[in-house]
Design a protein around this motif. Structure first.
Motif, PDB file in Angstrom:
ATOM      1  N   LEU A  24       0.808  -1.228   0.000  1.00 46.23           N
ATOM      2  CA  LEU A  24       0.000   0.000   0.000  1.00 46.23           C
ATOM      3  C   LEU A  24       0.837   1.272   0.000  1.00 46.23           C
ATOM      4  O   LEU A  24       0.297   2.367   0.117  1.00 46.23           O
ATOM      5  CB  LEU A  24      -0.921   0.010   1.236  1.00 46.23           C
ATOM      6  CG  LEU A  24      -1.953  -1.125   1.313  1.00 46.23           C
ATOM      7  CD1 LEU A  24      -2.605  -1.151   2.684  1.00 46.23           C
ATOM      8  CD2 LEU A  24      -3.010  -0.943   0.225  1.00 46.23           C
ATOM      9  N   LYS A  25       2.152   1.142  -0.151  1.00 49.02           N
ATOM     10  CA  LYS A  25       3.026   2.307  -0.054  1.00 49.02           C
ATOM     11  C   LYS A  25       2.795   3.325  -1.161  1.00 49.02           C
ATOM     12  O   LYS A  25       3.122   4.506  -0.988  1.00 49.02           O
ATOM     13  CB  LYS A  25       4.491   1.856  -0.062  1.00 49.02           C
ATOM     14  CG  LYS A  25       4.936   1.198   1.233  1.00 49.02           C
ATOM     15  CD  LYS A  25       6.414   0.849   1.186  1.00 49.02           C
ATOM     16  CE  LYS A  25       6.887   0.253   2.500  1.00 49.02           C
ATOM     17  NZ  LYS A  25       8.332  -0.097   2.455  1.00 49.02           N
ATOM     18  N   ASP A  26       2.259   2.884  -2.285  1.00 47.04           N
ATOM     19  CA  ASP A  26       2.025   3.797  -3.408  1.00 47.04           C
ATOM     20  C   ASP A  26       0.546   4.078  -3.618  1.00 47.04           C
ATOM     21  O   ASP A  26       0.118   4.433  -4.722  1.00 47.04           O
ATOM     22  CB  ASP A  26       2.628   3.203  -4.695  1.00 47.04           C
ATOM     23  CG  ASP A  26       4.135   3.061  -4.602  1.00 47.04           C
ATOM     24  OD1 ASP A  26       4.781   3.944  -4.011  1.00 47.04           O
ATOM     25  OD2 ASP A  26       4.669   2.045  -5.114  1.00 47.04           O
TER      26      ASP A  26
ATOM     27  N   ALA B 107      -0.472   3.099   6.370  1.00 39.86           N
ATOM     28  CA  ALA B 107       0.291   1.856   6.206  1.00 39.86           C
ATOM     29  C   ALA B 107       1.691   2.005   6.787  1.00 39.86           C
ATOM     30  O   ALA B 107       2.194   1.107   7.479  1.00 39.86           O
ATOM     31  CB  ALA B 107       0.365   1.476   4.731  1.00 39.86           C
ATOM     32  N   LEU B 108       2.338   3.139   6.519  1.00 36.70           N
ATOM     33  CA  LEU B 108       3.684   3.371   7.050  1.00 36.70           C
ATOM     34  C   LEU B 108       3.665   3.456   8.567  1.00 36.70           C
ATOM     35  O   LEU B 108       4.555   2.928   9.248  1.00 36.70           O
ATOM     36  CB  LEU B 108       4.270   4.651   6.445  1.00 36.70           C
ATOM     37  CG  LEU B 108       4.657   4.574   4.961  1.00 36.70           C
ATOM     38  CD1 LEU B 108       5.030   5.949   4.432  1.00 36.70           C
ATOM     39  CD2 LEU B 108       5.813   3.601   4.750  1.00 36.70           C
TER      40      LEU B 108
ATOM     41  N   VAL C  60      10.427   5.348   9.126  1.00 37.52           N
ATOM     42  CA  VAL C  60      10.197   6.699   9.642  1.00 37.52           C
ATOM     43  C   VAL C  60      10.748   7.739   8.671  1.00 37.52           C
ATOM     44  O   VAL C  60      10.123   8.778   8.428  1.00 37.52           O
ATOM     45  CB  VAL C  60      10.841   6.862  11.037  1.00 37.52           C
ATOM     46  CG1 VAL C  60      10.877   8.335  11.443  1.00 37.52           C
ATOM     47  CG2 VAL C  60      10.060   6.066  12.067  1.00 37.52           C
ATOM     48  N   LYS C  61      11.901   7.484   8.104  1.00 36.99           N
ATOM     49  CA  LYS C  61      12.467   8.411   7.122  1.00 36.99           C
ATOM     50  C   LYS C  61      11.567   8.520   5.889  1.00 36.99           C
ATOM     51  O   LYS C  61      11.371   9.614   5.347  1.00 36.99           O
ATOM     52  CB  LYS C  61      13.875   7.963   6.735  1.00 36.99           C
ATOM     53  CG  LYS C  61      14.902   8.152   7.841  1.00 36.99           C
ATOM     54  CD  LYS C  61      16.280   7.683   7.392  1.00 36.99           C
ATOM     55  CE  LYS C  61      17.322   7.907   8.498  1.00 36.99           C
ATOM     56  NZ  LYS C  61      18.664   7.432   8.097  1.00 36.99           N
ATOM     57  N   THR C  62      11.012   7.395   5.453  1.00 36.00           N
ATOM     58  CA  THR C  62      10.064   7.424   4.332  1.00 36.00           C
ATOM     59  C   THR C  62       8.825   8.225   4.701  1.00 36.00           C
ATOM     60  O   THR C  62       8.312   9.017   3.900  1.00 36.00           O
ATOM     61  CB  THR C  62       9.663   5.995   3.933  1.00 36.00           C
ATOM     62  OG1 THR C  62      10.828   5.238   3.627  1.00 36.00           O
ATOM     63  CG2 THR C  62       8.731   6.012   2.737  1.00 36.00           C
TER      64      THR C  62
ATOM     65  N   LEU D 293       7.026  12.019   3.223  1.00 34.27           N
ATOM     66  CA  LEU D 293       5.669  12.209   2.718  1.00 34.27           C
ATOM     67  C   LEU D 293       4.902  13.295   3.458  1.00 34.27           C
ATOM     68  O   LEU D 293       4.057  13.974   2.870  1.00 34.27           O
ATOM     69  CB  LEU D 293       4.886  10.885   2.813  1.00 34.27           C
ATOM     70  CG  LEU D 293       5.385   9.725   1.947  1.00 34.27           C
ATOM     71  CD1 LEU D 293       4.556   8.480   2.213  1.00 34.27           C
ATOM     72  CD2 LEU D 293       5.319  10.100   0.470  1.00 34.27           C
ATOM     73  N   VAL D 294       5.186  13.449   4.723  1.00 37.43           N
ATOM     74  CA  VAL D 294       4.444  14.416   5.526  1.00 37.43           C
ATOM     75  C   VAL D 294       5.394  15.076   6.512  1.00 37.43           C
ATOM     76  O   VAL D 294       6.297  14.431   7.062  1.00 37.43           O
ATOM     77  CB  VAL D 294       3.279  13.716   6.272  1.00 37.43           C
ATOM     78  CG1 VAL D 294       3.784  12.633   7.210  1.00 37.43           C
ATOM     79  CG2 VAL D 294       2.424  14.723   7.018  1.00 37.43           C
ATOM     80  N   ASP D 295       5.195  16.368   6.712  1.00 35.68           N
ATOM     81  CA  ASP D 295       6.065  17.137   7.606  1.00 35.68           C
ATOM     82  C   ASP D 295       5.523  17.040   9.030  1.00 35.68           C
ATOM     83  O   ASP D 295       4.792  17.914   9.497  1.00 35.68           O
ATOM     84  CB  ASP D 295       6.134  18.594   7.145  1.00 35.68           C
ATOM     85  CG  ASP D 295       7.125  19.402   7.980  1.00 35.68           C
ATOM     86  OD1 ASP D 295       7.970  18.776   8.645  1.00 35.68           O
ATOM     87  OD2 ASP D 295       7.031  20.655   7.972  1.00 35.68           O
ATOM     88  N   GLU D 296       5.878  15.977   9.718  1.00 36.46           N
ATOM     89  CA  GLU D 296       5.448  15.805  11.101  1.00 36.46           C
ATOM     90  C   GLU D 296       6.606  15.222  11.911  1.00 36.46           C
ATOM     91  O   GLU D 296       7.370  14.389  11.410  1.00 36.46           O
ATOM     92  CB  GLU D 296       4.230  14.885  11.204  1.00 36.46           C
ATOM     93  CG  GLU D 296       4.490  13.445  10.824  1.00 36.46           C
ATOM     94  CD  GLU D 296       3.266  12.556  10.995  1.00 36.46           C
ATOM     95  OE1 GLU D 296       3.444  11.351  11.216  1.00 36.46           O
ATOM     96  OE2 GLU D 296       2.134  13.077  10.902  1.00 36.46           O
TER      97      GLU D 296
END
Length: 417
Positions: A134-136, A143-144, A164-166, A170-173
Protein backbone atom coordinates in the motif's frame (compact mmCIF):
# COMPACT_ATOMS: atom_id res chain seq x y z
CA UNK A 1 -45.23 44.99 -14.92
CA UNK A 2 -47.46 44.12 -17.87
CA UNK A 3 -49.09 40.71 -18.01
CA UNK A 4 -47.79 38.46 -20.76
CA UNK A 5 -50.17 35.87 -22.22
CA UNK A 6 -47.45 33.23 -22.61
CA UNK A 7 -47.20 33.01 -18.82
CA UNK A 8 -50.46 31.06 -18.90
CA UNK A 9 -48.60 28.33 -20.79
CA UNK A 10 -45.15 28.46 -19.14
CA UNK A 11 -46.14 28.39 -15.46
CA UNK A 12 -48.42 25.31 -15.67
CA UNK A 13 -45.69 23.59 -17.68
CA UNK A 14 -43.21 24.11 -14.82
CA UNK A 15 -45.63 22.61 -12.31
CA UNK A 16 -46.16 19.65 -14.60
CA UNK A 17 -42.46 18.98 -15.00
CA UNK A 18 -41.97 19.13 -11.24
CA UNK A 19 -44.79 16.64 -10.69
CA UNK A 20 -43.32 14.24 -13.26
CA UNK A 21 -39.83 14.50 -11.70
CA UNK A 22 -41.23 13.80 -8.24
CA UNK A 23 -43.13 10.78 -9.50
CA UNK A 24 -40.04 9.41 -11.23
CA UNK A 25 -37.88 9.82 -8.08
CA UNK A 26 -40.55 8.32 -5.88
CA UNK A 27 -40.98 5.33 -8.16
CA UNK A 28 -37.21 4.86 -8.33
CA UNK A 29 -37.05 4.90 -4.54
CA UNK A 30 -39.85 2.36 -4.34
CA UNK A 31 -38.09 0.09 -6.83
CA UNK A 32 -34.82 0.31 -4.84
CA UNK A 33 -36.67 -0.39 -1.62
CA UNK A 34 -38.35 -3.45 -3.13
CA UNK A 35 -34.96 -4.76 -4.27
CA UNK A 36 -33.54 -4.67 -0.73
CA UNK A 37 -33.68 -8.12 0.87
CA UNK A 38 -35.85 -8.68 3.91
CA UNK A 39 -32.68 -9.51 5.84
CA UNK A 40 -31.62 -5.87 5.57
CA UNK A 41 -34.73 -4.66 7.38
CA UNK A 42 -34.46 -7.45 9.92
CA UNK A 43 -30.89 -6.34 10.63
CA UNK A 44 -32.01 -2.75 11.16
CA UNK A 45 -34.75 -3.95 13.48
CA UNK A 46 -32.28 -6.00 15.53
CA UNK A 47 -29.97 -2.98 15.80
CA UNK A 48 -32.82 -0.78 17.04
CA UNK A 49 -33.70 -3.46 19.59
CA UNK A 50 -30.05 -3.62 20.75
CA UNK A 51 -29.47 -7.15 19.51
CA UNK A 52 -26.11 -6.72 17.72
CA UNK A 53 -25.37 -10.46 17.32
CA UNK A 54 -28.62 -11.15 15.47
CA UNK A 55 -28.16 -7.94 13.46
CA UNK A 56 -24.74 -9.10 12.29
CA UNK A 57 -26.16 -12.44 11.17
CA UNK A 58 -28.87 -10.64 9.21
CA UNK A 59 -26.40 -8.32 7.49
CA UNK A 60 -24.15 -11.26 6.63
CA UNK A 61 -27.12 -12.82 4.88
CA UNK A 62 -27.63 -9.56 2.94
CA UNK A 63 -23.98 -9.60 1.87
CA UNK A 64 -24.37 -13.17 0.63
CA UNK A 65 -27.52 -12.33 -1.34
CA UNK A 66 -26.03 -9.17 -2.86
CA UNK A 67 -22.25 -9.46 -3.32
CA UNK A 68 -22.16 -5.99 -4.88
CA UNK A 69 -22.70 -4.29 -1.50
CA UNK A 70 -19.04 -3.43 -0.88
CA UNK A 71 -19.79 -0.81 1.76
CA UNK A 72 -21.74 -3.37 3.76
CA UNK A 73 -18.76 -5.74 3.49
CA UNK A 74 -16.43 -3.04 4.84
CA UNK A 75 -18.83 -2.25 7.68
CA UNK A 76 -19.16 -5.91 8.63
CA UNK A 77 -15.40 -6.47 8.48
CA UNK A 78 -14.73 -3.48 10.75
CA UNK A 79 -17.42 -4.62 13.14
CA UNK A 80 -15.98 -8.14 13.33
CA UNK A 81 -12.49 -6.70 13.98
CA UNK A 82 -13.72 -4.49 16.81
CA UNK A 83 -15.46 -7.48 18.37
CA UNK A 84 -12.28 -9.55 18.14
CA UNK A 85 -13.72 -12.01 15.58
CA UNK A 86 -10.61 -11.87 13.45
CA UNK A 87 -11.29 -14.96 11.33
CA UNK A 88 -14.63 -13.58 10.19
CA UNK A 89 -13.14 -10.13 9.52
CA UNK A 90 -10.34 -11.63 7.42
CA UNK A 91 -12.80 -13.79 5.51
CA UNK A 92 -15.03 -10.78 4.69
CA UNK A 93 -12.16 -8.67 3.36
CA UNK A 94 -10.58 -11.56 1.45
CA UNK A 95 -13.92 -12.23 -0.25
CA UNK A 96 -13.85 -8.65 -1.52
CA UNK A 97 -10.32 -9.06 -2.87
CA UNK A 98 -11.34 -12.23 -4.68
CA UNK A 99 -13.74 -10.24 -6.85
CA UNK A 100 -12.25 -9.58 -10.29
CA UNK A 101 -14.55 -6.62 -10.97
CA UNK A 102 -13.59 -4.68 -7.82
CA UNK A 103 -12.41 -1.12 -8.69
CA UNK A 104 -8.82 -0.20 -7.83
CA UNK A 105 -9.84 2.26 -5.11
CA UNK A 106 -12.04 -0.34 -3.41
CA UNK A 107 -9.32 -2.99 -3.79
CA UNK A 108 -6.80 -0.73 -2.01
CA UNK A 109 -9.37 -0.11 0.72
CA UNK A 110 -9.90 -3.86 1.14
CA UNK A 111 -6.13 -4.46 1.28
CA UNK A 112 -5.81 -1.87 4.05
CA UNK A 113 -8.65 -3.37 6.04
CA UNK A 114 -7.19 -6.85 5.62
CA UNK A 115 -3.76 -5.64 6.78
CA UNK A 116 -5.38 -4.21 9.92
CA UNK A 117 -7.08 -7.57 10.50
CA UNK A 118 -3.71 -9.35 10.29
CA UNK A 119 -2.12 -6.80 12.64
CA UNK A 120 -4.77 -7.13 15.30
CA UNK A 121 -4.69 -10.92 14.99
CA UNK A 122 -0.94 -10.88 15.67
CA UNK A 123 -0.07 -12.17 12.21
CA UNK A 124 2.75 -9.66 11.85
CA UNK A 125 4.44 -11.18 8.79
CA UNK A 126 1.25 -11.14 6.75
CA UNK A 127 0.36 -7.67 8.05
CA UNK A 128 3.80 -6.37 7.06
CA UNK A 129 3.55 -7.80 3.54
CA UNK A 130 0.08 -6.38 3.03
CA UNK A 131 0.99 -2.92 4.34
CA UNK A 132 4.03 -2.87 2.04
CA UNK A 133 1.74 -3.25 -0.98
CA UNK A 134 0.00 0.00 0.00
CA UNK A 135 3.03 2.31 -0.05
CA UNK A 136 2.02 3.80 -3.41
CA UNK A 137 -1.68 4.17 -2.67
CA UNK A 138 -3.84 6.68 -0.85
CA UNK A 139 -3.37 4.52 2.25
CA UNK A 140 0.40 5.06 2.28
CA UNK A 141 0.48 7.17 5.47
CA UNK A 142 -1.58 4.82 7.70
CA UNK A 143 0.29 1.86 6.21
CA UNK A 144 3.68 3.37 7.05
CA UNK A 145 2.56 4.22 10.59
CA UNK A 146 1.40 0.63 11.04
CA UNK A 147 4.72 -0.68 9.73
CA UNK A 148 6.51 1.42 12.34
CA UNK A 149 4.39 -0.26 15.03
CA UNK A 150 5.22 -3.70 13.62
CA UNK A 151 8.97 -3.07 13.52
CA UNK A 152 8.85 -1.62 17.04
CA UNK A 153 7.15 -4.73 18.37
CA UNK A 154 9.75 -6.89 16.62
CA UNK A 155 12.61 -4.63 17.81
CA UNK A 156 13.70 -4.32 14.20
CA UNK A 157 15.16 -0.87 14.74
CA UNK A 158 16.99 -0.45 11.39
CA UNK A 159 13.79 -1.08 9.43
CA UNK A 160 11.81 1.13 11.81
CA UNK A 161 14.28 3.95 11.14
CA UNK A 162 13.99 3.38 7.38
CA UNK A 163 10.18 3.56 7.48
CA UNK A 164 10.20 6.70 9.64
CA UNK A 165 12.47 8.41 7.12
CA UNK A 166 10.06 7.42 4.33
CA UNK A 167 7.17 8.75 6.40
CA UNK A 168 8.94 12.06 6.99
CA UNK A 169 9.45 12.37 3.23
CA UNK A 170 5.67 12.21 2.72
CA UNK A 171 4.44 14.42 5.53
CA UNK A 172 6.07 17.14 7.61
CA UNK A 173 5.45 15.80 11.10
CA UNK A 174 7.89 15.18 13.95
CA UNK A 175 8.64 11.58 14.85
CA UNK A 176 10.76 12.01 18.01
CA UNK A 177 10.88 8.29 18.74
CA UNK A 178 13.43 7.88 15.95
CA UNK A 179 15.98 9.15 18.51
CA UNK A 180 15.14 6.18 20.71
CA UNK A 181 15.44 3.79 17.77
CA UNK A 182 19.08 4.85 17.39
CA UNK A 183 19.52 4.59 21.16
CA UNK A 184 18.13 1.05 21.09
CA UNK A 185 20.76 0.18 18.48
CA UNK A 186 23.41 1.69 20.75
CA UNK A 187 22.04 -0.29 23.70
CA UNK A 188 22.29 -3.50 21.69
CA UNK A 189 25.89 -2.72 20.72
CA UNK A 190 26.73 -2.03 24.38
CA UNK A 191 25.24 -5.37 25.42
CA UNK A 192 27.35 -7.28 22.89
CA UNK A 193 30.27 -9.34 24.10
CA UNK A 194 32.72 -7.87 23.52
CA UNK A 195 31.20 -4.40 23.44
CA UNK A 196 30.97 -2.98 19.93
CA UNK A 197 32.20 0.55 20.67
CA UNK A 198 32.27 1.56 17.01
CA UNK A 199 28.63 0.62 16.44
CA UNK A 200 27.65 2.30 19.71
CA UNK A 201 29.28 5.59 18.73
CA UNK A 202 27.77 5.42 15.24
CA UNK A 203 24.26 4.89 16.63
CA UNK A 204 24.66 7.67 19.20
CA UNK A 205 26.01 10.06 16.55
CA UNK A 206 22.92 9.29 14.44
CA UNK A 207 20.74 9.90 17.52
CA UNK A 208 22.47 13.25 18.09
CA UNK A 209 21.83 14.18 14.46
CA UNK A 210 18.16 13.21 14.74
CA UNK A 211 17.58 15.03 18.02
CA UNK A 212 18.75 18.35 16.54
CA UNK A 213 15.71 18.45 14.27
CA UNK A 214 13.32 18.62 17.22
CA UNK A 215 12.55 21.30 19.76
CA UNK A 216 14.44 21.08 23.04
CA UNK A 217 11.23 20.36 24.96
CA UNK A 218 10.20 17.57 22.57
CA UNK A 219 13.60 15.85 22.60
CA UNK A 220 14.47 16.38 26.27
CA UNK A 221 14.20 12.70 27.15
CA UNK A 222 16.08 11.68 24.02
CA UNK A 223 18.98 14.00 24.85
CA UNK A 224 19.09 12.64 28.39
CA UNK A 225 19.18 9.05 27.15
CA UNK A 226 22.01 9.80 24.71
CA UNK A 227 24.08 11.30 27.54
CA UNK A 228 23.40 8.27 29.76
CA UNK A 229 24.46 5.83 27.03
CA UNK A 230 27.63 7.78 26.28
CA UNK A 231 28.42 7.71 30.00
CA UNK A 232 27.87 3.94 30.04
CA UNK A 233 30.26 3.52 27.12
CA UNK A 234 32.88 5.67 28.89
CA UNK A 235 32.51 3.51 32.01
CA UNK A 236 33.08 0.33 29.97
CA UNK A 237 36.12 1.95 28.37
CA UNK A 238 37.36 2.82 31.90
CA UNK A 239 37.31 6.55 31.28
CA UNK A 240 35.86 7.97 34.54
CA UNK A 241 36.56 11.59 33.59
CA UNK A 242 34.50 11.33 30.41
CA UNK A 243 31.79 9.35 32.21
CA UNK A 244 31.48 12.06 34.85
CA UNK A 245 31.28 14.73 32.15
CA UNK A 246 28.23 13.12 30.54
CA UNK A 247 26.51 12.31 33.84
CA UNK A 248 26.97 15.81 35.22
CA UNK A 249 25.69 17.30 31.96
CA UNK A 250 22.32 15.77 32.84
CA UNK A 251 22.18 17.77 36.04
CA UNK A 252 22.09 20.91 33.91
CA UNK A 253 20.33 19.93 30.68
CA UNK A 254 17.74 17.54 32.12
CA UNK A 255 17.73 17.92 35.93
CA UNK A 256 14.55 15.86 36.33
CA UNK A 257 16.50 12.75 35.22
CA UNK A 258 19.15 13.15 37.92
CA UNK A 259 17.58 10.44 40.08
CA UNK A 260 18.20 7.89 37.32
CA UNK A 261 21.96 8.54 37.25
CA UNK A 262 22.63 9.57 40.87
CA UNK A 263 24.03 6.19 41.92
CA UNK A 264 26.28 5.98 38.87
CA UNK A 265 27.57 9.51 39.42
CA UNK A 266 28.26 8.77 43.10
CA UNK A 267 30.07 5.55 42.16
CA UNK A 268 32.18 7.54 39.72
CA UNK A 269 33.28 9.95 42.45
CA UNK A 270 33.92 7.04 44.81
CA UNK A 271 36.08 5.35 42.18
CA UNK A 272 38.37 8.38 42.08
CA UNK A 273 38.45 8.75 45.89
CA UNK A 274 36.11 11.76 45.92
CA UNK A 275 33.02 10.27 47.52
CA UNK A 276 32.48 13.29 49.80
CA UNK A 277 32.60 15.66 46.82
CA UNK A 278 30.11 13.47 44.96
CA UNK A 279 27.74 13.59 47.92
CA UNK A 280 28.00 17.38 48.01
CA UNK A 281 27.17 17.59 44.29
CA UNK A 282 24.04 15.46 44.71
CA UNK A 283 22.99 17.26 47.90
CA UNK A 284 23.17 20.66 46.17
CA UNK A 285 21.21 19.29 43.22
CA UNK A 286 18.56 17.88 45.56
CA UNK A 287 18.15 21.29 47.19
CA UNK A 288 17.20 22.73 43.78
CA UNK A 289 15.50 19.73 42.11
CA UNK A 290 14.11 17.44 44.79
CA UNK A 291 12.98 13.95 43.82
CA UNK A 292 12.40 10.73 45.72
CA UNK A 293 14.97 8.76 43.73
CA UNK A 294 17.61 11.38 44.46
CA UNK A 295 16.48 11.54 48.09
CA UNK A 296 17.08 7.80 48.46
CA UNK A 297 20.64 8.05 47.13
CA UNK A 298 21.59 11.12 49.19
CA UNK A 299 19.99 9.71 52.32
CA UNK A 300 21.76 6.36 52.05
CA UNK A 301 25.15 7.96 51.33
CA UNK A 302 24.75 10.39 54.23
CA UNK A 303 24.27 7.42 56.54
CA UNK A 304 27.37 5.73 55.14
CA UNK A 305 29.64 8.77 55.16
CA UNK A 306 28.43 10.95 58.03
CA UNK A 307 26.35 8.75 60.27
CA UNK A 308 22.74 8.39 61.28
CA UNK A 309 22.41 11.81 62.86
CA UNK A 310 23.30 13.64 59.66
CA UNK A 311 21.01 11.41 57.62
CA UNK A 312 18.21 11.97 60.16
CA UNK A 313 18.65 15.74 60.01
CA UNK A 314 18.58 15.68 56.21
CA UNK A 315 15.45 13.50 56.19
CA UNK A 316 13.61 15.78 58.63
CA UNK A 317 14.41 18.85 56.56
CA UNK A 318 13.36 17.10 53.36
CA UNK A 319 10.09 16.03 54.98
CA UNK A 320 9.32 19.60 56.02
CA UNK A 321 9.90 20.94 52.52
CA UNK A 322 8.46 18.00 50.57
CA UNK A 323 6.02 15.94 52.70
CA UNK A 324 6.05 12.38 51.48
CA UNK A 325 5.05 8.95 52.76
CA UNK A 326 8.01 7.45 50.94
CA UNK A 327 10.26 9.99 52.66
CA UNK A 328 8.65 9.15 55.99
CA UNK A 329 9.35 5.49 55.33
CA UNK A 330 13.07 6.29 55.05
CA UNK A 331 12.92 8.51 58.14
CA UNK A 332 11.42 5.71 60.21
CA UNK A 333 14.18 3.44 58.96
CA UNK A 334 16.67 5.81 60.60
CA UNK A 335 14.60 6.06 63.78
CA UNK A 336 14.47 2.30 64.14
CA UNK A 337 18.25 2.06 63.85
CA UNK A 338 18.76 4.99 66.24
CA UNK A 339 19.48 3.78 69.82
CA UNK A 340 17.62 6.82 71.22
CA UNK A 341 14.33 5.70 69.73
CA UNK A 342 15.12 1.99 69.62
CA UNK A 343 17.40 0.86 72.50
CA UNK A 344 17.52 -2.66 71.09
CA UNK A 345 19.50 -1.39 68.13
CA UNK A 346 22.76 -1.43 70.06
CA UNK A 347 25.17 0.97 71.69
CA UNK A 348 24.24 4.66 71.37
CA UNK A 349 25.93 6.60 68.61
CA UNK A 350 27.44 9.98 69.32
CA UNK A 351 24.74 12.53 68.50
CA UNK A 352 25.68 16.16 67.79
CA UNK A 353 24.51 18.78 70.26
CA UNK A 354 22.23 20.41 67.72
CA UNK A 355 20.25 17.17 67.33
CA UNK A 356 18.21 16.78 70.51
CA UNK A 357 17.38 13.31 71.74
CA UNK A 358 13.78 14.30 72.44
CA UNK A 359 13.38 15.05 68.72
CA UNK A 360 13.08 11.33 68.12
CA UNK A 361 9.58 9.95 67.83
CA UNK A 362 8.61 9.08 71.45
CA UNK A 363 6.72 5.97 72.46
CA UNK A 364 4.70 3.71 70.24
CA UNK A 365 5.76 0.70 68.27
CA UNK A 366 7.84 2.20 65.48
CA UNK A 367 8.38 -1.21 63.93
CA UNK A 368 4.63 -1.66 63.52
CA UNK A 369 4.24 1.92 62.32
CA UNK A 370 6.89 1.52 59.66
CA UNK A 371 5.53 -1.83 58.51
CA UNK A 372 2.12 -0.22 57.97
CA UNK A 373 3.57 2.75 56.11
CA UNK A 374 5.95 0.59 54.09
CA UNK A 375 3.06 -1.59 52.96
CA UNK A 376 1.26 1.50 51.68
CA UNK A 377 4.32 3.10 50.12
CA UNK A 378 4.95 0.00 47.98
CA UNK A 379 1.96 1.15 45.92
CA UNK A 380 3.38 4.66 45.60
CA UNK A 381 6.95 3.58 44.89
CA UNK A 382 6.31 3.21 41.17
CA UNK A 383 6.52 5.12 37.92
CA UNK A 384 3.36 5.68 35.87
CA UNK A 385 2.60 5.96 32.16
CA UNK A 386 0.47 9.03 31.48
CA UNK A 387 -0.89 7.37 28.33
CA UNK A 388 -2.26 4.04 29.61
CA UNK A 389 -1.70 4.22 33.40
CA UNK A 390 0.73 1.28 33.55
CA UNK A 391 2.74 1.42 36.80
CA UNK A 392 6.13 -0.32 36.59
CA UNK A 393 8.65 -0.41 39.43
CA UNK A 394 11.49 0.41 37.03
CA UNK A 395 11.76 3.33 34.63
CA UNK A 396 11.14 2.55 30.94
CA UNK A 397 11.70 4.81 27.95
CA UNK A 398 8.99 2.85 26.13
CA UNK A 399 5.91 1.87 28.12
CA UNK A 400 5.54 -1.95 28.25
CA UNK A 401 1.78 -1.47 28.47
CA UNK A 402 0.98 0.71 25.45
CA UNK A 403 4.39 0.88 23.69
CA UNK A 404 4.33 4.71 23.71
CA UNK A 405 7.66 6.52 24.10
CA UNK A 406 8.59 8.90 26.92
CA UNK A 407 5.17 8.72 28.56
CA UNK A 408 6.59 8.09 32.06
CA UNK A 409 8.04 11.00 33.99
CA UNK A 410 11.25 10.15 35.92
CA UNK A 411 9.32 10.64 39.18
CA UNK A 412 7.52 8.27 41.47
CA UNK A 413 3.75 8.03 41.55
CA UNK A 414 3.51 9.86 44.88
CA UNK A 415 5.31 12.87 43.47
CA UNK A 416 2.79 13.17 40.64
CA UNK A 417 -0.36 12.89 42.73
Amino acid sequence: MDFEPWWLIFIPMLFGLGWVAARVDFRQMLRETRTLPDSYFRGLNFLLNEEPDRAIDAFVEVAKLDPETTELHFALGSLFRRRGEMERAIRVHQSLLNRTDLPVAERDHAQHELAQDFLKAGMLDRAENTFNTLKDTRFALPALRSLVRIYESEHDWPRAIEVVKTLQGLVDEPVPQIVHYHCELAQTALAAKPVNAEATNAALDAADHAVKSFDAAVSRGGRARIAMLRAQLAQIEQNPKRERLYLESLLTTAPEYAGLVAERLLANYTQTGEAAQGLDVLSRHYAQHASLDLFNVVFRELRAQRGQAQAWRFAREAMRNHPSLLGLDRLLEVELSNPVANPAAGAPEAVPDDVRRDDAVPGGDLTLLRSLIHKHTQRLDRYVCKSCGFQPRSFYWQCPGCNAWETSAPRRLEELE
